[in-house]
Design a protein around this motif. Structure first.
Motif, mmCIF file in Angstrom:
data_model
loop_
_atom_site.group_PDB
_atom_site.id
_atom_site.type_symbol
_atom_site.label_atom_id
_atom_site.label_comp_id
_atom_site.label_asym_id
_atom_site.label_seq_id
_atom_site.Cartn_x
_atom_site.Cartn_y
_atom_site.Cartn_z
ATOM 1 N N UNK A 20 25.645 31.540 37.928
ATOM 2 C CA UNK A 20 26.176 30.866 36.734
ATOM 3 C C UNK A 20 26.744 31.867 35.737
ATOM 4 N N UNK A 21 26.075 33.017 35.597
ATOM 5 C CA UNK A 21 26.568 34.042 34.682
ATOM 6 C C UNK A 21 27.917 34.571 35.157
ATOM 7 N N UNK A 22 28.063 34.777 36.454
ATOM 8 C CA UNK A 22 29.340 35.246 36.994
ATOM 9 C C UNK A 22 30.434 34.204 36.769
ATOM 10 N N UNK A 23 30.109 32.929 37.003
ATOM 11 C CA UNK A 23 31.089 31.868 36.778
ATOM 12 C C UNK A 23 31.512 31.815 35.320
ATOM 13 N N UNK A 24 30.542 31.935 34.417
ATOM 14 C CA UNK A 24 30.845 31.920 32.986
ATOM 15 C C UNK A 24 31.731 33.097 32.614
ATOM 16 N N UNK A 25 31.400 34.274 33.130
ATOM 17 C CA UNK A 25 32.212 35.460 32.840
ATOM 18 C C UNK A 25 33.632 35.299 33.353
ATOM 19 N N UNK A 26 33.794 34.756 34.562
ATOM 20 C CA UNK A 26 35.125 34.545 35.123
ATOM 21 C C UNK A 26 35.919 33.554 34.279
ATOM 22 N N UNK A 27 35.277 32.462 33.884
ATOM 23 C CA UNK A 27 35.984 31.471 33.062
ATOM 24 C C UNK A 27 36.387 32.057 31.703
ATOM 25 N N UNK A 28 35.512 32.837 31.104
ATOM 26 C CA UNK A 28 35.839 33.468 29.836
ATOM 27 C C UNK A 28 36.981 34.465 30.008
ATOM 28 N N UNK A 29 36.959 35.196 31.112
ATOM 29 C CA UNK A 29 38.021 36.164 31.397
ATOM 30 C C UNK A 29 39.362 35.462 31.599
ATOM 31 N N UNK A 30 39.352 34.333 32.356
ATOM 32 C CA UNK A 30 40.585 33.580 32.578
ATOM 33 C C UNK A 30 41.095 32.997 31.267
ATOM 34 N N UNK A 31 40.198 32.543 30.432
ATOM 35 C CA UNK A 31 40.594 31.941 29.162
ATOM 36 C C UNK A 31 41.233 32.973 28.223
ATOM 37 N N UNK A 32 40.729 34.214 28.300
ATOM 38 C CA UNK A 32 41.232 35.247 27.381
ATOM 39 C C UNK A 32 42.597 35.781 27.819
ATOM 40 N N UNK A 33 43.021 35.507 29.037
ATOM 41 C CA UNK A 33 44.338 35.997 29.520
ATOM 42 C C UNK A 33 45.460 35.196 28.972
#
Length: 119
Positions: free
Chosen positions: A106-119
């Motif tokens: 879940x932490x990895x998924x959250x990090x990926x979503x946050x990373x995609x959102x910041x792009x």
């Protein structure tokens, strides 16, 4: 292959994470070796967790038996047979491992979503 390599590096992939067919150095055998190492590491962690759970249980049983010298009262305090306790310890250890894996996923998924959102 050069265009794909460039597109993947623009997406954040490293040279080691891109397959050889596209210009990187990643090989399937490397990932399989990593999976085997990770699996062995997790089995070892499970074994250590199970050993710690058994040690804790044995300490609890010893402290309960020394606190009550009468064997009948010690038995009434712990009515569950030893094999069932071992199963319970094993089940708790497995649940801890599954929970840890789920939390990490879940932490990895959250990090990926946050990373995609910041792009």
């Amino acid at each position: 292959a050069g265009d794909i390599y460039e597109a993947l590096t623009n997406l954040g992939f490293t040279h080691e994470g891109i397959p050889k067919d596209f210009g990187g150095s990643w090989r399937y055998i490397d990932s399989m070796n990593w999976v085997r190492k990770q699996s062995a590491h997790e089995r070892e962690k499970f074994k250590l967790t199970l050993q710690a759970a058994k040690r804790d249980h044995q300490q609890q049983v010893q402290s309960a038996s020394t606190a009550t010298p009468n064997s009948s009262s010690a038995t009434s305090m712990n009515p569950v047979p030893e094999s069932s306790r071992d199963k319970l310890c094993r089940k708790r250890a497995i649940n801890r491992i599954h929970s840890r894996r789920k939390r990490e996923r879940r932490q990895q998924e959250t990090n990926l979503l946050q990373e995609e959102h910041s792009r």
